[in-house]
Design a protein around this motif. Structure first.
Motif, short mmCIF file in Angstrom:
data_model
loop_
_atom_site.label_atom_id
_atom_site.label_comp_id
_atom_site.label_asym_id
_atom_site.label_seq_id
_atom_site.Cartn_x
_atom_site.Cartn_y
_atom_site.Cartn_z
N LYS A 24 0.59 -0.58 0.62
CA LYS A 24 0.01 0.09 -0.06
C LYS A 24 0.54 1.05 -0.12
CE LYS A 24 -3.81 -2.06 2.59
NZ LYS A 24 -4.71 -1.52 3.49
N THR A 25 2.19 1.52 0.09
CA THR A 25 2.82 2.25 0.24
C THR A 25 4.05 2.99 -0.49
OG1 THR A 25 3.29 1.61 2.45
CG2 THR A 25 4.73 3.03 1.94
N GLU A 26 4.06 3.45 -1.12
CA GLU A 26 4.72 4.14 -2.51
C GLU A 26 6.23 4.70 -1.42
OE1 GLU A 26 4.44 7.11 -6.71
OE2 GLU A 26 4.36 8.28 -4.35
N TRP A 27 7.04 3.71 -2.35
CA TRP A 27 9.09 4.23 -1.66
C TRP A 27 9.38 4.84 -1.78
CZ3 TRP A 27 8.70 1.94 3.01
CH2 TRP A 27 7.92 0.90 3.66
N GLN A 28 9.77 6.16 -1.62
CA GLN A 28 11.25 6.89 -2.27
C GLN A 28 12.93 5.83 -1.84
OE1 GLN A 28 10.91 9.84 -3.83
NE2 GLN A 28 13.22 9.06 -4.30
N LEU A 29 13.20 5.34 -2.99
CA LEU A 29 14.20 4.47 -2.79
C LEU A 29 16.08 5.16 -2.62
CD1 LEU A 29 13.60 2.20 -6.98
CD2 LEU A 29 12.33 1.66 -3.62
N SER A 30 16.86 4.77 -2.52
CA SER A 30 18.14 4.92 -2.26
C SER A 30 18.80 4.18 -2.39
CB SER A 30 18.07 5.87 -1.44
OG SER A 30 17.13 6.46 -0.47
N LEU A 41 18.07 7.06 -5.82
CA LEU A 41 18.50 5.86 -6.66
C LEU A 41 17.09 5.76 -7.52
CD1 LEU A 41 19.25 2.89 -7.66
CD2 LEU A 41 17.73 2.11 -5.81
N GLU A 42 17.64 6.94 -8.71
CA GLU A 42 16.69 6.85 -9.78
C GLU A 42 16.49 5.76 -10.85
OE1 GLU A 42 19.84 8.71 -9.88
OE2 GLU A 42 19.40 11.20 -8.98
N ILE A 43 15.33 5.73 -10.84
CA ILE A 43 14.79 4.61 -11.90
C ILE A 43 14.82 4.78 -13.65
CG2 ILE A 43 13.56 2.72 -12.80
CD1 ILE A 43 12.01 2.61 -9.99
N SER A 44 15.87 4.22 -14.06
CA SER A 44 16.76 4.19 -15.28
C SER A 44 15.49 4.43 -16.51
CB SER A 44 18.33 4.13 -15.71
OG SER A 44 17.68 2.61 -15.78
N HIS A 45 15.78 5.36 -17.53
CA HIS A 45 14.75 4.55 -18.96
C HIS A 45 15.13 3.27 -19.67
CE1 HIS A 45 13.15 5.97 -22.75
NE2 HIS A 45 13.53 4.80 -23.59
N ASN A 62 9.39 9.15 -18.08
CA ASN A 62 9.21 9.40 -16.96
C ASN A 62 8.25 9.27 -15.94
OD1 ASN A 62 11.03 11.70 -17.42
ND2 ASN A 62 8.56 12.61 -17.86
N GLN A 63 7.42 7.88 -16.30
CA GLN A 63 6.73 6.77 -15.29
C GLN A 63 5.63 6.05 -16.16
OE1 GLN A 63 3.78 9.39 -13.32
NE2 GLN A 63 2.92 7.14 -12.48
N VAL A 64 6.01 4.38 -15.27
CA VAL A 64 4.77 3.53 -16.08
C VAL A 64 4.14 3.39 -14.58
CG1 VAL A 64 6.57 3.11 -17.36
CG2 VAL A 64 7.12 2.07 -15.04
N SER A 82 10.78 7.92 -12.64
CA SER A 82 12.09 7.72 -12.89
C SER A 82 12.39 8.55 -11.25
CB SER A 82 12.83 8.86 -13.92
OG SER A 82 12.11 10.22 -13.82
N SER A 83 12.37 9.31 -11.09
CA SER A 83 12.80 9.74 -9.82
C SER A 83 13.00 9.09 -8.49
CB SER A 83 11.59 10.82 -9.11
OG SER A 83 10.59 10.56 -8.95
N GLY A 84 13.09 7.62 -8.88
CA GLY A 84 12.93 7.05 -7.88
C GLY A 84 11.50 6.21 -6.81
N ARG A 85 10.76 6.81 -7.17
CA ARG A 85 9.24 6.47 -6.01
C ARG A 85 8.75 5.41 -7.13
NH1 ARG A 85 8.74 10.57 -2.60
NH2 ARG A 85 6.13 9.00 -1.99
N MET A 86 8.49 4.45 -6.08
CA MET A 86 8.56 2.99 -6.09
C MET A 86 7.26 2.52 -5.62
SD MET A 86 8.74 0.50 -8.48
CE MET A 86 7.68 -1.00 -9.03
#
Length: 371
Positions: A85-91, A229-233, A331-333, A342-346
């Motif tokens: 249920k959580t959106e995580w900001q990744l590092s 941790l950005e999520i690359s293209h 930027n987002q899928v 892409s900002s690292g939110r998952m």
């Protein structure tokens, strides 16, 4: 290829000054991090004893097709509910020196005291009741490993009362953190000295002030280093392909992409594809591949298939809207199984494919680590 076109796009301008400020902020933080890392972590890198050969990692160009994992039988239901249920900001986080899963109760008290000290200095109190103490809990998430070399996932929760809460209202979880390692490179893990534990993927959800305090405590306690941790293209494309491959077992409901195209002003394009259309395109890509090999080939997905899938989606969009997405950035899928920015939110919305998604993100974290 697409029987019914249910994909659509929404175009809206993005403020160019905002984009420039964001770009400058990212550049500044990146330079600051590199300088800080070189000056303060040289000793840690020396202790790790890693050679350039071991740190020369590359993202895999081939992966096994995602399998459904019924982790509900292994993972605590309350923990699983939080994870999905959580959106995580990744590092990413470098290996932890002398971290022990058997000492989590002690760590809870230490981090609570560290946050209390920060609170006295005026940190992390802007949205919480200044009269209420923060309570920290560390716990192991069983059933979240893929190989014997993976360290057990650790869940961190901080409890407190938000401002304006009723006096008799109990404390609530105001911040959550996750340290995990799923199907990491075994050669790298076995190269680490005895006292290092590798939990390279860190996710946080809550106030940035608390996130900063938690990271600071980890850095001081375990001689580690965090980085964004950005999520690359390429990784976003992999997630699209892996999730679409799961459609027949768990409906993806939609395949949504958000692109930014260079224009004056820049344009943001939202592109949503009907799940059956996405599956038809993906199946055609897979059939072309399956003709080349046996059962092992059928159970694997390679980067050429991912690229072909993406190219098919972009060609379809160009035919209808005369906009070339190749000129922009993805930027987002998102699908019903999860979403990634892409900002690292998952966010992982379906527990059956959580292991597959976390394995990819673990690989991204190890690839991004400076050591």
């Amino acid at each position: 290829m697409f029987k019914s076109v249910s994909g659509f796009c929404l175009l809206r301008p993005i403020s160019t000054p905002d984009m420039e400020r964001h770009r400058n902020s990212v550049t500044s933080k990146s330079k600051s991090y590199r300088m800080s890392y070189r000056s303060s972590l040289g000793a840690a890198a020396s202790r790790l004893g890693l050679t350039p050969a071991l740190t020369g990692r590359r993202l895999d160009t081939r992966r096994r097709a995602p399998k459904s994992h019924n982790i509900t039988e292994k993972v605590n239901p309350e923990q699983l509910a939080l994870l999905t249920k959580t959106e995580w900001q990744l590092s990413y986080v470098t290996p932890l020196y002398r971290f022990r899963h058997t000492q989590l109760k002690s760590y809870s008290g230490q981090l609570s005291a560290f946050i209390a000290a920060g609170k006295q200095q005026g940190l992390a109190v802007e949205v919480f009741d200044p009269q209420t103490a923060f309570r920290v809990s560390f716990s192991v998430v069983q059933g979240m490993t893929e190989s014997d070399d993976d360290a057990d996932t650790v869940l961190i929760q901080i409890h407190s009362k938000p401002l304006f809460a009723r006096q008799d209202e109990p404390q609530k979880t105001v911040w959550s953190g996750l340290l995990t390692c799923v199907n990491a490179n075994p050669e790298y893990l076995r190269s680490l000295p005895e006292y290092f534990i590798c939990l390279p993927l860190f996710g946080s959800s809550g106030a940035e002030g608390l996130t900063a305090l938690v990271k600071s405590w980890f850095q001081q306690s375990f001689d580690c280093c965090f980085g964004p941790l950005e999520i690359s293209h390429t990784s976003l494309q992999w997630l699209m392909a892996l999730w679409t491959n799961c459609h027949t077992e768990s409906s993806i409901q939609h395949l949504k992409m958000i692109w930014t195209l260079p224009a004056v002003p820049p344009l943001q394009v939202t592109y949503t594809v009907n799940p059956e259309d996405a599956w038809e395109l993906w199946s055609s890509v897979r059939k072309t591949r399956d003709k080349r090999g046996g059962e092992e080939e059928e159970n694997c997905i390679d980067i050429e298939e991912v690229t072909s899938f993406m190219q098919g989606l972009k060609s379809h969009f160009y035919r209808h809207f005369k906009l070339d997405l190749s000129a922009g950035s993805l930027n987002q899928v998102s699908t019903a199984l999860g979403s990634a920015k892409s900002s690292g939110r998952m966010k992982i919305s379906n527990s059956r494919y959580m292991i597959t998604t976390l394995a990819l993100l673990t690989e991204c974290a190890l690839f991004k680590m400076p050591i």
